[in-house]
Write a protein that holds these residues in place. Structure first.
Motif, PDB file in Angstrom:
ATOM      1  N   LEU A  23       0.808  -1.214   0.000  1.00  0.00           N
ATOM      2  CA  LEU A  23       0.000   0.000   0.000  1.00  0.00           C
ATOM      3  C   LEU A  23       0.845   1.270   0.000  1.00  0.00           C
ATOM      4  N   ARG A  24       1.900   1.299   0.809  1.00  0.00           N
ATOM      5  CA  ARG A  24       2.745   2.495   0.875  1.00  0.00           C
ATOM      6  C   ARG A  24       3.367   2.805  -0.491  1.00  0.00           C
ATOM      7  N   GLU A  25       3.939   1.787  -1.133  1.00  0.00           N
ATOM      8  CA  GLU A  25       4.595   2.005  -2.417  1.00  0.00           C
ATOM      9  C   GLU A  25       3.575   2.394  -3.491  1.00  0.00           C
ATOM     10  N   TYR A  26       2.368   1.856  -3.392  1.00  0.00           N
ATOM     11  CA  TYR A  26       1.317   2.225  -4.349  1.00  0.00           C
ATOM     12  C   TYR A  26       1.014   3.715  -4.252  1.00  0.00           C
ATOM     13  N   VAL A  27       0.838   4.211  -3.027  1.00  0.00           N
ATOM     14  CA  VAL A  27       0.550   5.638  -2.840  1.00  0.00           C
ATOM     15  C   VAL A  27       1.723   6.477  -3.314  1.00  0.00           C
ATOM     16  N   ARG A  28       2.950   6.063  -2.976  1.00  0.00           N
ATOM     17  CA  ARG A  28       4.138   6.813  -3.406  1.00  0.00           C
ATOM     18  C   ARG A  28       4.187   6.888  -4.938  1.00  0.00           C
ATOM     19  N   THR A  29       3.957   5.764  -5.594  1.00  0.00           N
ATOM     20  CA  THR A  29       4.008   5.736  -7.061  1.00  0.00           C
ATOM     21  C   THR A  29       2.971   6.667  -7.669  1.00  0.00           C
ATOM     22  N   GLN A  30       1.759   6.637  -7.123  1.00  0.00           N
ATOM     23  CA  GLN A  30       0.708   7.511  -7.650  1.00  0.00           C
ATOM     24  C   GLN A  30       1.083   8.981  -7.474  1.00  0.00           C
ATOM     25  N   VAL A  76      -5.597   8.462  -6.604  1.00  0.00           N
ATOM     26  CA  VAL A  76      -5.139   8.883  -5.273  1.00  0.00           C
ATOM     27  C   VAL A  76      -6.337   9.197  -4.381  1.00  0.00           C
ATOM     28  N   THR A  77      -7.308   9.921  -4.929  1.00  0.00           N
ATOM     29  CA  THR A  77      -8.501  10.274  -4.155  1.00  0.00           C
ATOM     30  C   THR A  77      -9.244   9.032  -3.707  1.00  0.00           C
ATOM     31  N   ALA A  78      -9.343   8.036  -4.582  1.00  0.00           N
ATOM     32  CA  ALA A  78     -10.056   6.812  -4.236  1.00  0.00           C
ATOM     33  C   ALA A  78      -9.378   6.091  -3.074  1.00  0.00           C
ATOM     34  N   VAL A  79      -8.057   5.918  -3.140  1.00  0.00           N
ATOM     35  CA  VAL A  79      -7.379   5.177  -2.080  1.00  0.00           C
ATOM     36  C   VAL A  79      -7.372   5.959  -0.779  1.00  0.00           C
ATOM     37  N   MET A  80      -7.231   7.292  -0.852  1.00  0.00           N
ATOM     38  CA  MET A  80      -7.243   8.082   0.376  1.00  0.00           C
ATOM     39  C   MET A  80      -8.640   8.157   0.973  1.00  0.00           C
ATOM     40  N   PRO A  97     -11.143  -0.010  -4.512  1.00  0.00           N
ATOM     41  CA  PRO A  97     -12.313   0.544  -5.187  1.00  0.00           C
ATOM     42  C   PRO A  97     -11.953   1.799  -5.971  1.00  0.00           C
ATOM     43  N   SER A  98     -12.629   2.002  -7.076  1.00  0.00           N
ATOM     44  CA  SER A  98     -12.515   3.267  -7.804  1.00  0.00           C
ATOM     45  C   SER A  98     -13.387   4.306  -7.119  1.00  0.00           C
ATOM     46  N   ARG A  99     -13.302   5.551  -7.563  1.00  0.00           N
ATOM     47  CA  ARG A  99     -14.158   6.591  -6.992  1.00  0.00           C
ATOM     48  C   ARG A  99     -15.631   6.249  -7.209  1.00  0.00           C
TER      49      ARG A  99
END
Length: 360
Positions: free
Chosen positions: A180-187, A240-244, A330-332
């Protein structure tokens, strides 16, 4: 070349930030000690409820408002490094002037936020050369927590644990879900690198920012983040908005679901806190709208609704399928309609339905 003069950002933020509430030295010491203790206590409640096997807990780092500003600038340095490398070809004089302007702007924003943030899980810390430091850090802003509990007139111990439950949920998420951390960083890196650097485009972004300010003043939904993004950045920002929205909503859901058993006054705290979120002066509301903070408040509500709906229909194990891989996030659109996500990931059947005993 620096995109932002970080030293100037810190100096500006520390100079502009308002002082915290008046407390005695003993009151401050007790508040810090209790927040550290409650952050450890919250970990057990969160891990047991969420069923996420996270890294061993560490007591929270408790900071004042200037400390929060310095910590966030350290994190921003890490996040902005790819953009700094991309802009290495910008003329030095242009970069020097621009970085000082943005340094002041970032410092002013951090000064505004530093008196409002209660806590956070810092995802991006400066690298430790020896590799011994944890990858993230749970941070609590003691003056803001004390100020808020006094302003709302709620039980101090209950409110502090309630806040710890939310922030501890983020620590559990990012240490218990390896990718999860690397996914957010990449985005976030993709978002920054999708920015346009030519002068014409930058002028267009400035005009869009001016329009967003005017719209916000009129009471519209305009905010600076959406105004200055490129089409490529919009696609990334949606992810990014979806995951946050998911992680913030999960934090809100957990703090309220765990609350009744360990925070006796949780219902009163939630009610008063929600009113506080929606209040503030017109100027305060305007700044929050421009910075996208109003959008963040909406994320809490939408994300919490998504989590609650899935847990009620599919159980906690069903919801935890969300952490399987980036493909199961999930998507937005799916956050707005949890049934669509359940149909895609769970195959239209909840775990509770699958394991229900047959009728005799």
């Amino acid at each position: 070349m620096q995109v932002i003069d970080w030293d100037l950002a810190v100096a500006t933020g520390v100079r502009l930030v308002r002082p915290g509430p008046q407390v005695s030295r003993e009151e401050a010491r007790q508040a810090v000690a209790e927040l550290r203790r409650l952050s450890r206590e919250a970990e057990g409640h969160v891990r047991e409820f969420t069923r996420i096997d996270s890294a061993p807990p560490e007591a929270a780092t408790v900071v004042d408002r200037p400390g929060w500003i310095r910590a966030n600038v350290d994190g921003f340095r890490v996040v902005f490094e790819p953009l700094t490398q991309k802009m290495s070809s910008v003329p030095a004089i242009v970069g020097a002037v621009g970085s000082r302007i943005t340094g002041v702007e970032v410092g002013a924003v951090l000064a505004f936020l530093a008196s409002r943030v209660l806590g956070q899980y810092e995802l991006f810390l400066p690298p430790d050369p020896e590799g011994n430091a944890p990858a993230g850090r749970l941070t609590l802003v003691a003056p803001n927590i004390v100020h808020t509990e006094r302003e709302m007139g709620v039980n101090a111990r209950d409110f502090r644990l309630w806040v710890c439950l939310h922030e501890e949920t983020h620590r559990v998420q990012f240490t218990g879900v390896p990718w999860l951390r690397e996914y957010v960083r990449t985005q976030m890196t993709d978002f920054l690198l999708a920015s346009d650097m030519d002068l014409t485009t930058l002028l267009e972004r400035l005009r869009a920012a001016s329009d967003a300010v005017a719209d916000a003043i009129r009471g519209g939904d305009g905010n600076l983040i959406e105004a200055i993004q490129t089409p490529e950045q919009k696609a990334v920002l949606d992810r990014v908005t979806a995951v946050m929205t998911l992680v913030e909503g999960h934090g809100d859901y957990v703090m309220d679901a765990v609350g009744p058993s360990v925070v006796p006054s949780v219902a009163e705290i939630r009610s008063r806190f929600q009113r506080r979120r929606e209040g503030g002066s017109r100027t305060d509301q305007l700044i929050r709208r421009l910075l996208g903070i109003e959008l963040k408040m909406k994320q809490y509500a939408e994300g919490s609704h998504f989590v609650r709906t899935v847990v009620e229909q599919a159980g906690m194990d069903g919801f935890n399928r969300v952490w399987t891989s980036p493909d199961t996030l999930p998507s937005r659109e799916e956050i707005a309609d949890p049934q669509v996500w359940m149909g895609r990931v769970l195959g239209n059947r909840s775990l509770e339905q699958e394991t229900a005993a047959p009728e005799s």
